[in-house]
Design a protein around this motif. Structure first.
Motif, mmCIF file in Angstrom:
data_model
loop_
_atom_site.group_PDB
_atom_site.id
_atom_site.type_symbol
_atom_site.label_atom_id
_atom_site.label_comp_id
_atom_site.label_asym_id
_atom_site.label_seq_id
_atom_site.Cartn_x
_atom_site.Cartn_y
_atom_site.Cartn_z
ATOM 1 N N PRO A 72 39.482 50.256 40.196
ATOM 2 C CA PRO A 72 38.415 49.530 39.476
ATOM 3 C C PRO A 72 38.940 48.603 38.392
ATOM 4 O O PRO A 72 38.460 47.477 38.244
ATOM 5 C CB PRO A 72 37.558 50.659 38.891
ATOM 6 C CG PRO A 72 37.822 51.838 39.758
ATOM 7 C CD PRO A 72 39.228 51.712 40.213
ATOM 8 N N ASP A 73 39.937 49.063 37.601
ATOM 9 C CA ASP A 73 40.439 48.206 36.522
ATOM 10 C C ASP A 73 41.177 46.989 37.064
ATOM 11 O O ASP A 73 41.064 45.883 36.518
ATOM 12 C CB ASP A 73 41.348 49.017 35.597
ATOM 13 C CG ASP A 73 42.472 49.706 36.368
ATOM 14 O OD1 ASP A 73 42.361 49.820 37.602
ATOM 15 O OD2 ASP A 73 43.453 50.141 35.732
ATOM 16 N N ILE A 74 41.912 47.163 38.174
ATOM 17 C CA ILE A 74 42.614 46.033 38.769
ATOM 18 C C ILE A 74 41.627 45.037 39.372
ATOM 19 O O ILE A 74 41.805 43.813 39.286
ATOM 20 C CB ILE A 74 43.607 46.522 39.835
ATOM 21 C CG1 ILE A 74 44.598 47.509 39.225
ATOM 22 C CG2 ILE A 74 44.353 45.360 40.456
ATOM 23 C CD1 ILE A 74 45.460 46.919 38.162
ATOM 24 N N TYR A 75 40.553 45.565 39.974
ATOM 25 C CA TYR A 75 39.545 44.672 40.555
ATOM 26 C C TYR A 75 38.847 43.837 39.467
ATOM 27 O O TYR A 75 38.642 42.624 39.633
ATOM 28 C CB TYR A 75 38.519 45.488 41.327
ATOM 29 C CG TYR A 75 37.303 44.699 41.729
ATOM 30 C CD1 TYR A 75 37.389 43.658 42.644
ATOM 31 C CD2 TYR A 75 36.061 44.996 41.183
ATOM 32 C CE1 TYR A 75 36.276 42.931 42.998
ATOM 33 C CE2 TYR A 75 34.939 44.273 41.538
ATOM 34 C CZ TYR A 75 35.055 43.236 42.443
ATOM 35 O OH TYR A 75 33.957 42.514 42.787
ATOM 36 N N LYS A 76 38.505 44.468 38.357
ATOM 37 C CA LYS A 76 37.862 43.726 37.269
ATOM 38 C C LYS A 76 38.803 42.662 36.700
ATOM 39 O O LYS A 76 38.371 41.536 36.394
ATOM 40 C CB LYS A 76 37.434 44.693 36.173
ATOM 41 C CG LYS A 76 36.303 45.626 36.579
ATOM 42 C CD LYS A 76 35.947 46.572 35.447
ATOM 43 C CE LYS A 76 34.827 47.526 35.878
ATOM 44 N NZ LYS A 76 34.491 48.492 34.794
ATOM 45 N N PHE A 77 40.074 43.005 36.556
ATOM 46 C CA PHE A 77 41.038 42.024 36.046
ATOM 47 C C PHE A 77 41.193 40.854 37.012
ATOM 48 O O PHE A 77 41.262 39.697 36.593
ATOM 49 C CB PHE A 77 42.378 42.709 35.813
ATOM 50 C CG PHE A 77 43.498 41.760 35.499
ATOM 51 C CD1 PHE A 77 43.558 41.123 34.280
ATOM 52 C CD2 PHE A 77 44.476 41.477 36.445
ATOM 53 C CE1 PHE A 77 44.574 40.231 33.981
ATOM 54 C CE2 PHE A 77 45.498 40.595 36.168
ATOM 55 C CZ PHE A 77 45.552 39.964 34.930
ATOM 56 N N ARG A 78 41.266 41.142 38.311
ATOM 57 C CA ARG A 78 41.405 40.065 39.308
ATOM 58 C C ARG A 78 40.170 39.164 39.314
ATOM 59 O O ARG A 78 40.284 37.938 39.413
ATOM 60 C CB ARG A 78 41.621 40.678 40.690
ATOM 61 C CG ARG A 78 41.826 39.645 41.791
ATOM 62 C CD ARG A 78 42.246 40.332 43.079
ATOM 63 N NE ARG A 78 42.504 39.350 44.124
ATOM 64 C CZ ARG A 78 41.643 39.005 45.067
ATOM 65 N NH1 ARG A 78 40.458 39.583 45.100
ATOM 66 N NH2 ARG A 78 41.958 38.114 45.979
ATOM 67 N N LYS A 79 39.005 39.768 39.205
ATOM 68 C CA LYS A 79 37.776 38.978 39.177
ATOM 69 C C LYS A 79 37.731 38.078 37.946
ATOM 70 O O LYS A 79 37.359 36.894 38.028
ATOM 71 C CB LYS A 79 36.571 39.924 39.195
ATOM 72 C CG LYS A 79 35.235 39.236 39.332
ATOM 73 C CD LYS A 79 34.117 40.268 39.417
ATOM 74 C CE LYS A 79 32.761 39.578 39.554
ATOM 75 N NZ LYS A 79 31.672 40.582 39.605
ATOM 76 N N ARG A 81 40.375 37.028 36.174
ATOM 77 C CA ARG A 81 41.430 36.017 36.277
ATOM 78 C C ARG A 81 41.039 34.890 37.230
ATOM 79 O O ARG A 81 41.279 33.708 36.951
ATOM 80 C CB ARG A 81 42.722 36.672 36.751
ATOM 81 C CG ARG A 81 43.945 35.795 36.615
ATOM 82 C CD ARG A 81 45.157 36.441 37.205
ATOM 83 N NE ARG A 81 45.091 36.526 38.663
ATOM 84 C CZ ARG A 81 46.110 36.898 39.437
ATOM 85 N NH1 ARG A 81 47.255 37.241 38.883
ATOM 86 N NH2 ARG A 81 45.969 36.956 40.744
ATOM 87 N N ASP A 82 40.405 35.236 38.341
ATOM 88 C CA ASP A 82 39.978 34.203 39.286
ATOM 89 C C ASP A 82 38.884 33.321 38.691
ATOM 90 O O ASP A 82 38.857 32.106 38.915
ATOM 91 C CB ASP A 82 39.486 34.848 40.579
ATOM 92 C CG ASP A 82 40.616 35.539 41.336
ATOM 93 O OD1 ASP A 82 41.785 35.256 41.034
ATOM 94 O OD2 ASP A 82 40.311 36.377 42.213
ATOM 95 N N SER A 83 37.977 33.935 37.921
ATOM 96 C CA SER A 83 36.915 33.142 37.297
ATOM 97 C C SER A 83 37.488 32.189 36.255
ATOM 98 O O SER A 83 37.031 31.048 36.126
ATOM 99 C CB SER A 83 35.882 34.066 36.658
ATOM 100 O OG SER A 83 36.478 34.835 35.622
ATOM 101 N N VAL A 84 38.501 32.638 35.515
ATOM 102 C CA VAL A 84 39.134 31.755 34.525
ATOM 103 C C VAL A 84 39.890 30.627 35.222
ATOM 104 O O VAL A 84 39.898 29.473 34.764
ATOM 105 C CB VAL A 84 40.074 32.573 33.617
ATOM 106 C CG1 VAL A 84 40.885 31.651 32.706
ATOM 107 C CG2 VAL A 84 39.277 33.551 32.780
ATOM 108 N N ALA A 85 40.540 30.941 36.352
ATOM 109 C CA ALA A 85 41.278 29.911 37.081
ATOM 110 C C ALA A 85 40.348 28.860 37.687
ATOM 111 O O ALA A 85 40.763 27.714 37.915
ATOM 112 C CB ALA A 85 42.125 30.560 38.176
#
Length: 333
Positions: A72-79, A81-85
């Motif tokens: 869950p924590d990795i998924y939230k971080f990836r989401k 990071r992708d939104s910021v990119a």
């Protein structure tokens, strides 16, 4: 009196620039330390995410049809990071006057599944074939009437598929050659090296994060240590009635040494990861606060903690209690 002056202008001495030591954790305040800790947490999550993203490349055979589930924590971080990119591209689209299509909610909050393009294509083909088979019978009859006569079933394709499957099954029964074993060993060594490097990077960032957390709590704990020392030092003047000013001063120094030793040991244990950073920093203050409250209570009741007569009376009461208990046991037997 003789005053000797040396001219040091030839050395061209210059003050050190702030940029060389302003990043040290000792020179940072609470807000700056908090930003540093957020950056370190981001680095840890980034290292873990890179490991999960590269996992399908390491285990190609086992992950050909399966899926890789992110924590869950990795998924939230990836989401995030992708939104910021995507922000710069979204801004360009707004400036160009284009409509930005919002992503539809998927309903997945705890995990995300990474699938390969081949699996997506297979699912799309399965959906299309299912849609064709589920059409109403009337439309199927009309279509059959308007179309040409029925075509014969191509048996070569079925035979080819069965022969291909038989060939694939026969490969598992073959004895692996030397080249195959060597390739598997090289792949295993490469995977082991990559996983080891990823773990070492995560451990390094975790240790740095622990050090910064200790420094953040240490700023607050050092400020409140003055209050704890006051709670200990103020009642000592009322409790210690002999020795003048020297005895309370010596006792205060003794408690300061105890505080220093507890602080150093707590930080050491926290850096090793045995206890949380906040516990290693605040344990000395908590102990001194408890001792200070005890001293404050004893000063209010005018106790004599640092007099030999007081301990002699306590020892005599303990001896009497033990003697009475022995007599009661003898009477019962």
């Amino acid at each position: 009196k003789t005053q000797v002056v040396f001219d040091l202008s030839s050395f061209q001495l210059q003050t050190t620039d702030k940029k060389w030591f302003q990043g040290n954790r000792i020179m940072r305040n609470l807000s700056e330390l908090k930003l540093d800790m957020d950056s370190l947490r981001r680095e840890v999550l980034s290292q873990r995410l890179n490991y999960y993203l590269g996992k399908p490349n390491h285990f190609v055979f086992y992950l050909r049809q399966d899926s890789v589930t992110l924590p869950p924590d990795i998924y939230k971080f990836r989401k995030h990071r992708d939104s910021v990119a995507r922000l710069p591209y979204a801004e360009r689209g707004r400036l160009a006057g284009g409509a930005i299509k919002k992503p539809e909610p998927t309903g997945k909050s705890d995990s995300v599944v990474l699938r390969t393009d081949s699996i997506r294509m297979k699912r799309e083909m399965a959906k299309r074939s299912k849609a064709l088979t589920n059409r109403p019978k009337e439309s199927k009859l009309k279509r059959d009437e308007t179309t040409s006569p029925k075509k014969k079933v191509d048996t070569t394709k079925v035979a080819f598929d069965s022969a291909q499957l038989a060939k694939i099954d026969s490969l598992f029964g073959l004895t692996p050659s030397r080249d195959v074993l060597q390739g598997a060993a090289n792949t295993a060594r490469q995977i082991k090296s990559q996983v080891g490097n990823s773990n070492s990077s995560v451990d390094t960032y975790q240790k740095e994060l622990t050090v910064f957390e200790i420094q953040w709590h240490k700023i607050l704990a050092s400020s409140l240590a003055c209050v704890a020392m006051f709670l200990i030092g103020a009642p000592l003047g009322a409790i210690i009635k002999k020795g003048g000013l020297g005895v309370p001063f010596l006792v205060s120094i003794l408690f300061f040494i105890i505080y220093y030793v507890l602080t150093m040991q707590g930080e050491k244990v926290a850096k090793q990861g045995t206890i949380p950073p906040w516990a290693g920093v605040w344990i000395a203050d908590l102990i001194l606060f408890v001792v200070g409250l005890i001293f404050l209570r004893q000063a209010r009741i005018d106790a004599r903690l640092f007099e030999s007569d007081f301990y002699a009376v306590v020892l005599e009461k303990a001896k009497r209690w033990l003697a009475d208990r022995r007599q009661s046991r003898l009477k019962t037997t």
